[in-house]
Design a protein around this motif. Structure first.
Motif, mmCIF file in Angstrom:
data_model
loop_
_atom_site.group_PDB
_atom_site.id
_atom_site.type_symbol
_atom_site.label_atom_id
_atom_site.label_comp_id
_atom_site.label_asym_id
_atom_site.label_seq_id
_atom_site.Cartn_x
_atom_site.Cartn_y
_atom_site.Cartn_z
ATOM 1 N N UNK A 176 0.825 -1.217 0.000
ATOM 2 C CA UNK A 176 0.000 0.000 0.000
ATOM 3 C C UNK A 176 0.849 1.254 0.000
ATOM 4 N N UNK B 99 3.618 3.834 -3.253
ATOM 5 C CA UNK B 99 3.462 5.144 -3.880
ATOM 6 C C UNK B 99 3.808 6.300 -2.968
ATOM 7 N N UNK B 100 4.028 6.023 -1.696
ATOM 8 C CA UNK B 100 4.325 7.102 -0.756
ATOM 9 C C UNK B 100 5.829 7.358 -0.767
ATOM 10 N N UNK C 146 5.380 5.821 7.236
ATOM 11 C CA UNK C 146 3.948 5.560 7.384
ATOM 12 C C UNK C 146 3.679 4.064 7.568
ATOM 13 N N UNK D 242 2.869 2.787 11.038
ATOM 14 C CA UNK D 242 1.569 3.260 11.502
ATOM 15 C C UNK D 242 0.457 2.351 10.974
ATOM 16 N N UNK D 243 0.607 1.876 9.742
ATOM 17 C CA UNK D 243 -0.419 1.017 9.154
ATOM 18 C C UNK D 243 -0.361 -0.391 9.745
ATOM 19 N N UNK E 275 -3.346 -1.553 -7.081
ATOM 20 C CA UNK E 275 -3.811 -0.194 -6.803
ATOM 21 C C UNK E 275 -2.630 0.770 -6.763
ATOM 22 N N UNK F 176 -2.986 3.246 -9.951
ATOM 23 C CA UNK F 176 -4.104 4.109 -9.542
ATOM 24 C C UNK F 176 -5.299 3.311 -9.189
ATOM 25 N N UNK G 234 -8.323 2.986 -15.181
ATOM 26 C CA UNK G 234 -8.932 4.311 -15.115
ATOM 27 C C UNK G 234 -9.247 4.827 -16.504
ATOM 28 N N UNK H 289 -5.861 6.364 12.578
ATOM 29 C CA UNK H 289 -4.720 7.189 12.181
ATOM 30 C C UNK H 289 -4.081 6.634 10.918
ATOM 31 N N UNK H 290 -3.962 5.302 10.855
ATOM 32 C CA UNK H 290 -3.344 4.678 9.682
ATOM 33 C C UNK H 290 -4.109 5.031 8.414
ATOM 34 N N UNK H 291 -5.445 4.895 8.464
ATOM 35 C CA UNK H 291 -6.253 5.198 7.275
ATOM 36 C C UNK H 291 -6.108 6.667 6.893
ATOM 37 N N UNK I 203 -3.681 8.689 7.658
ATOM 38 C CA UNK I 203 -2.313 8.986 7.229
ATOM 39 C C UNK I 203 -2.068 8.501 5.804
ATOM 40 N N UNK I 204 -2.588 7.319 5.485
ATOM 41 C CA UNK I 204 -2.373 6.784 4.139
ATOM 42 C C UNK I 204 -3.046 7.675 3.107
ATOM 43 N N UNK J 249 -1.027 10.792 2.810
ATOM 44 C CA UNK J 249 0.272 10.633 2.158
ATOM 45 C C UNK J 249 0.109 10.441 0.655
ATOM 46 N N UNK J 250 -0.966 9.768 0.239
ATOM 47 C CA UNK J 250 -1.167 9.546 -1.194
ATOM 48 C C UNK J 250 -1.832 10.748 -1.845
ATOM 49 N N UNK K 276 -3.974 11.549 -5.380
ATOM 50 C CA UNK K 276 -3.756 10.549 -6.405
ATOM 51 C C UNK K 276 -4.948 9.595 -6.508
ATOM 52 N N UNK K 277 -5.118 9.056 -7.711
ATOM 53 C CA UNK K 277 -6.252 8.153 -7.948
ATOM 54 C C UNK K 277 -6.209 6.958 -7.001
ATOM 55 N N UNK K 278 -4.973 6.561 -6.670
ATOM 56 C CA UNK K 278 -4.837 5.340 -5.886
ATOM 57 C C UNK K 278 -5.211 5.552 -4.425
ATOM 58 N N UNK L 49 -6.517 2.553 -2.107
ATOM 59 C CA UNK L 49 -5.582 2.067 -1.085
ATOM 60 C C UNK L 49 -6.213 2.182 0.297
#
Lengths: 236, 233, 246
Positions: free
Chosen positions: A165, A168-169, A175, A178-179, A232, A236, B75, C140-142, C144-145, C148-149, C152-154, C158
């Protein structure tokens, strides 16, 4: 695993792809020994810090040892996870992986297996050494190794989802914990629980059974979630 | 189009027109990125024996189109049909015919050319011996560099290793994103010869390039517009 | 029926519905919460063991229930988004995530405050509080993700995958934490079994819970509407709506 493909002539075999994938990952590990040695050094270093930070008292350390060993192993696994897919994403290998007609979850399973064999397994084998440093009773070493080996496989499988996941970061290394760390709690509880039970003279088998069940669940679900996450993250 | 219904009957139905075995069709394909249409209502067809050259300025969506046509990106709006069936449903069959070479070389710098190619062949589910891999490398003019770590080779040589997959991995539909980049004149000629013989044997190619293309077969061109349109729907 | 649902799932249709519904939801939420608060704080009898301090339950329990419900709702929305590609589902999930995190924090905070008279300490590693803390980290994880993204489409997909992974893990985490700390109070309130509390104690609680759920609905409707405007800003109907030419 071989199933008839629509296009009989091409006859792609997932087993061959899996073998090729695992062989390449092993080759890469042999060319970059740091990838598997660094987490081990990190594990040993963190364990060294605790007695310095808390107290060298043997009785105190042996009480804390199960938790310390597990938390350190958890962090060492996490450290090694960031690179699980990132290099491949950068050099285009991941794109090719997703374009392969082979079942992606299977290939992911192969990669996680190699990752476990190069990280989780060495961690488990090294743990008794650190157990000595933390004055852990000698009878519990075998159990420690088994529990760590079982648990770290689950950690790798769950972590792979997070690693996929966060490709892309830009600074995914920050991060990712954290996940993933909240999801590691059950493994931590039953892993250190097994050790505590053994030290306290109880039965560790139920804990190991739960660790095994968690691993089975992760084996069933994580490769699919990772596959979805990879698609993903890349497109995207 | 009329034969497509026949194909639905099942894989064992014999196929009268071999051309259509590589039939990829896009209907009213449209793609939006960040509130801008890269292309809208694009119709195109690719079949055996075709070279389709996608042109357009930087940022006009060539790579995006290739990613959509290669079933990587979802997409888009519109329909993509592979042998008359929605691409999403027959993705695995489609991928077992596709060879995609993108911008990135998909090579590991620490591994040798032979080891890299072994992985690519395995990923395609194809057995490959050293002899085949060596032959593929020598076709691209890389004899003598087989065992060096790829990271020690020049960008042009790395591109040649990536292109050696065209010889090694036997797939009939090629999608190549800027395959000529970093190649010298000799490399360009080798690639052009590969393209010509592939198409003559009934294969098909979709490629993007800014280079003039000298092949002995007719090339169809698709020019993507320089300016995107604002989204107004 | 299907046509109606389809219209609802379109941002424009939902926008219209939200404009019509949200004032009612806000009104209902405020009424229920005011009634529940006055009833719970002023009229419900004091607990024979804990005295008046038990009244914090009227905040703690609804917040804790909502914290979990919102995560599950987000996961359902994520599934809908991933499977049927309905963008509205993701907009709703985006809209409710901060509220979920806030409710989790409120549950933790009220639990800590409750801890002072009950346990004599602000923090106790109680099973329920620990689970709640871990839930906060999942939120927080959701967040933050998604952050961070960025745009973007993803990002949306994600975050949906992460929420689904999280929702599968929540029961596992909670069971293991409960196992880890078996000394916990039994669940205070459940819809299916008859509560052991006297009715003049749990009726105000029920009112508060309903009030909190209405608040959830109201906040989600309103914030989703804002999310629609933000994401669809270039569409003609939004431009017409905001009077920004056409």
């Amino acid at each position: 695993m071989s199933r008839p493909e629509r296009d009989g002539a091409a006859g792609p075999t997932p087993a061959r792809a899996l073998r090729g994938m695992m062989r390449r990952d092993l080759l890469l590990l042999s060319r970059h020994p740091g990838a598997w040695l660094n987490p081990l050094a990190f594990f040993a270093l963190v364990i060294t810090l605790f007695p310095i930070g808390i107290s060298p008292s043997a009785s105190l350390l042996s009480d804390l040892a199960p938790g310390l060993l597990w938390v350190a192993a958890l962090l060492a696994t996490l450290l090694s996870l960031d690179g699980l897919f990132r290099d491949d994403a950068e050099d285009g290998s991941l794109e090719q992986l997703l374009l392969s007609p082979q079942p992606l979850p299977l290939l992911i399973l192969g990669r996680v297996a190699i990752h476990w064999a190069s990280t989780g397994l060495p961690l488990a084998l090294m743990a008794p050494l650190l157990g000595v440093m933390l004055s852990l009773p000698a009878e519990s070493y075998l159990l420690l190794m088994v529990a760590l080996a079982l648990g770290s496989a689950t950690l790798g499988l769950i972590g792979a989802i997070g690693a996929a996941l966060t490709i892309g970061v830009a600074r995914g290394g920050i991060i990712l914990p954290l996940l993933v760390l909240p999801l590691y709690v059950p493994v931590l509880i039953f892993g250190s629980g097994a050790l505590q039970a053994a030290i306290g003279g109880g039965n560790a088998a139920p804990h190991l059974a739960v660790l095994g069940a968690l691993l089975a669940l992760a084996l069933m679900l994580a490769p699919w979630a990772t596959a979805a996450a990879l698609r993903i993250s890349l497109n995207g | 189009m009329r034969t497509i219904c026949v194909y639905r009957a099942g894989p064992d139905v014999s196929f009268p027109e071999p051309d259509l075995s590589l039939h990829l069709q896009a209907r009213k394909l449209a793609c939006e990125r960040d509130g801008r249409w890269l292309f809208g209502a694009l119709d195109l067809e690719i079949q055996g024996g075709d070279i389709l050259r996608v042109e357009g300025a930087n940022g006009s969506g060539k790579t995006t189109l290739l990613k959509i046509l290669s079933a990587q990106s979802l997409d888009y709006q519109g329909t993509l049909l592979w042998r008359g069936e929605p691409l999403r449903r027959v993705r695995r069959d489609f991928l077992s015919h596709l060879l995609y070479i993108g911008h990135a070389s998909a090579l590991k710098p620490a591994l040798s050319a032979l080891e890299n190619l072994a992985w690519h062949a395995a990923l395609a589910g194809q057995p490959s011996g050293d002899a085949e891999r060596l032959a593929a490398l020598s076709r691209l003019g890389l004899s003598g560099f087989e065992d060096l770590p790829v990271g020690q080779l020049s960008a042009g040589q790395q591109r040649r290793i990536a292109l050696a997959r065209l010889v090694l991995v036997r797939r009939r539909l090629w999608m190549l994103d800027e395959p000529f980049s970093a190649l010298d004149r000799d490399g360009i000629q080798v690639l052009e010869a590969l393209l010509s013989s592939h198409v003559r044997q009934g294969g098909s190619v979709v490629l993007t390039t800014h280079q003039p293309l000298h092949v002995e077969v007719p090339v169809r061109r698709l020019r993507l517009g320089e300016e995107g349109m604002d989204v107004t729907t | 029926m299907w046509a109606y649902l389809h219209k609802l799932a379109s941002p424009q249709g939902f926008y219209a519905l939200s404009v019509r519904l949200s004032p009612w939801c806000w009104g209902l939420a405020l009424t229920l919460m005011v009634v529940g608060t006055i009833w719970g704080l002023g009229f419900a009898p004091a607990d024979y063991q804990q005295g008046n301090s038990f009244r914090i339950i009227y905040v703690h329990v609804p917040a804790a229930l909502l914290a979990q419900s919102i995560y599950v709702t987000m996961a359902v929305a994520g599934l809908v988004f991933l499977v049927w590609r309905i963008k509205l589902a993701d907009m709703a999930a985006t809209a409710m995530a901060p509220l979920g995190a806030a409710m989790t924090f409120l549950a933790l905070f009220s639990g800590a405050v409750w801890g002072v008279p009950t346990w004599g300490t602000w923090w106790q590693w109680d099973a329920r509080l620990t689970s709640m803390l871990l839930l906060l980290f999942l939120y927080f994880g959701v967040l933050a993700l998604r952050g961070a993204l960025g745009g973007r489409q993803s990002a949306a997909r994600a975050a949906s995958v992460l929420t689904l992974v999280g929702v599968i893990n929540i029961p596992i985490i909670q069971y293991s934490v409960e196992w880890w700390y078996t000394l916990h109070q039994p669940a205070t309130f459940s819809v299916t079994s008859r509560p052991a509390m006297p009715s003049d104690m749990w009726l105000p609680l029920l009112v508060m819970v309903l009030g909190f759920y209405c608040l959830f609905l109201a906040v989600t409707l309103t914030r989703t509407r804002h999310e629609i405007l933000r994401r669809e800003a270039s569409r003609r109907w939004v431009r017409a709506l905001t009077g920004e030419g056409s």
